[in-house]
Design a protein around this motif. Structure first.
Motif, short mmCIF file in Angstrom:
data_model
loop_
_atom_site.label_atom_id
_atom_site.label_comp_id
_atom_site.label_asym_id
_atom_site.label_seq_id
_atom_site.Cartn_x
_atom_site.Cartn_y
_atom_site.Cartn_z
N ASP A 216 0.84 -1.21 0.00
CA ASP A 216 0.00 0.00 0.00
C ASP A 216 0.87 1.25 0.00
OD1 ASP A 216 -2.42 -1.15 -0.03
OD2 ASP A 216 -3.05 -0.56 1.99
N VAL B 131 0.85 4.32 -2.81
CA VAL B 131 0.53 5.73 -2.49
C VAL B 131 1.74 6.62 -2.76
CG1 VAL B 131 -0.19 7.29 -0.64
CG2 VAL B 131 -1.16 4.99 -0.76
N HIS C 277 -5.25 3.70 5.29
CA HIS C 277 -4.51 2.48 4.89
C HIS C 277 -4.04 1.75 6.13
CE1 HIS C 277 -4.50 3.66 0.67
NE2 HIS C 277 -4.36 4.88 1.11
N TYR D 144 -5.36 13.42 -1.39
CA TYR D 144 -5.19 11.97 -1.55
C TYR D 144 -5.87 11.15 -0.45
CZ TYR D 144 -2.60 13.11 -5.62
OH TYR D 144 -2.28 13.59 -6.87
N HIS E 289 -8.64 8.43 -1.45
CA HIS E 289 -8.49 7.02 -1.03
C HIS E 289 -9.67 6.59 -0.16
CE1 HIS E 289 -3.86 7.29 -1.77
NE2 HIS E 289 -4.58 7.51 -2.84
N GLU F 76 -12.44 5.94 -2.49
CA GLU F 76 -12.19 4.67 -3.19
C GLU F 76 -12.55 3.49 -2.28
OE1 GLU F 76 -8.11 4.01 -4.25
OE2 GLU F 76 -8.61 2.26 -5.48
N LYS F 77 -12.17 3.62 -1.03
CA LYS F 77 -12.42 2.54 -0.07
C LYS F 77 -13.93 2.34 0.15
CE LYS F 77 -9.48 0.72 3.25
NZ LYS F 77 -8.32 0.95 4.07
N TYR G 79 -9.01 8.36 -11.48
CA TYR G 79 -10.18 8.01 -10.66
C TYR G 79 -11.44 8.12 -11.52
CZ TYR G 79 -7.05 8.08 -6.75
OH TYR G 79 -6.01 7.79 -5.90
#
Lengths: 240, 99
Positions: free
Chosen positions: A22, A26, A73, B39, B43, B46-47, B66
């Motif tokens: 991950d 990123v 994350h 970001y 993210h 996206e999750k 995206y």
């Protein structure tokens, strides 16, 4: 391009992501962004140092970004996905092996190949380890035993050979061409081929020779594609 | 901010840098967010399945694009409706007209 500060910013920002795949993903994305910002400042007439500083400034506080990225994350999910992937691969391999095992072409009987209706084995099997290379095959002498042919009562030497090939398109059960055995006294015998079995990438074949008693060792000669190849056989004292 | 990002993606697939510049230019530089903070937001979207991401090589660079998902489209519609209700109410108060 001088990007020392940008690199430090990047390291700080992604440092909180504990799952390495991950983190790399990123990092790559942020790297593309910060380098693009650097180039834009350079094109606008900034010096390399200024462009580097301004790019970091535009990106914001790396500590704040680090905290937010780390919260999204979480390593647990990364590792859980990794373990799940391993389990799926394991189940697939297990299913594949089970399917191969149940295939009628593959025999997993690892016992001696002797036809008990024809031969009686006298004594124990003696392990041997002698191998040669024959074209795309490796031929290994695995074990030997002395026996008697039931019908004629003749003594014989039984040889178990294993043939290996890494080429999946070749039959692992390679036929042994023109095998001849010569003992330590210079006597030459024809060699006969008996039972065989097929394993994955491996063939097993039983040979037998009507050997006169009194030899200390013998050499099995096989015709390979590059000429004759020789396997040495140790014989027990006082037996054949 | 979620609504603005989803709205941009409803028009076309974009990568992070493109979104930042697009937001700044469309808002006459009013929305100049700190770019790194975009970001975590992307993210998170996206999750939760509001956007999906894919990599594409363009002009020699691999970029992560995206794309708005159906779930993201529904979320955008809900947020836009809520915003319209809210901004209408604010305007009504400021202009002194009943909503």
């Amino acid at each position: 391009m001088n990007t020392n500060r940008s690199m430090a910013w990047l390291r700080e920002a992604v440092g909180g992501i504990k799952y390495p795949p991950d983190r790399r993903k990123v990092e790559k994305e942020l790297y593309t962004h910060i380098m693009q910002r650097n180039r834009d400042f350079l094109e606008a007439g900034c010096t390399e140092r200024d462009a580097d500083e301004k790019a970091c400034e535009a990106m914001g506080d790396p500590v704040e970004v680090r905290r937010d990225l780390a919260a999204i994350h979480r390593p647990f999910w990364g590792y859980a996905a990794f373990i799940l992937r391993i389990l799926v691969i394991g189940v697939f391999l297990w299913a594949l092996i089970s399917a191969l095992r149940s295939s009628p072409r593959i025999v997993y009987d690892l016992g001696p190949l002797v036809d008990e209706n024809r031969f009686t084995v006298s004594g124990e099997w003696r392990s041997q380890d002698s191998r040669i290379r024959c074209g795309d095959y490796t031929i290994r002498l695995k074990q030997t035993a002395y026996g008697k042919e039931k019908e004629t009562g003749e003594s014989c030497l039984l040889l178990e050979l294993r043939t290996f090939t890494a080429d999946p398109f070749l039959d692992p059960l390679w036929f042994i061409y023109q095998p001849v055995l010569e003992d330590s006294r210079g006597l030459v015998y024809p060699v006969e081929q008996s039972n065989s079995r097929n394993l994955v990438f491996t063939g097993r074949r039983l040979l037998f020779v009507y050997l006169q008693p009194g030899a200390d060792w013998a050499v099995l000669t096989i015709q390979g594609p590059d000429g004759p190849e020789r396997l040495t056989i140790r014989l027990e004292e006082g037996r054949a | 901010m979620d609504m603005l990002i989803l709205h941009l993606l409803a028009e076309r697939d974009m990568y992070g840098y493109e979104m930042v510049t697009e937001l700044a230019s469309r808002s006459s530089e009013v929305f100049q967010l700190k770019e790194g903070t975009l970001y975590p937001l992307l993210h998170r979207l996206e999750k939760e399945g509001s956007v999906s991401a894919y990599e594409e090589k363009k002009e020699g660079r691999v970029r992560r694009y995206y794309r708005l998902t159906r779930k993201g489209g529904e979320k955008l519609r809900e947020r836009t409706e809520a915003w319209e209700t809210y901004s209408g109410a604010v305007n009504a108060v400021l202009c002194g007209t009943p909503g």
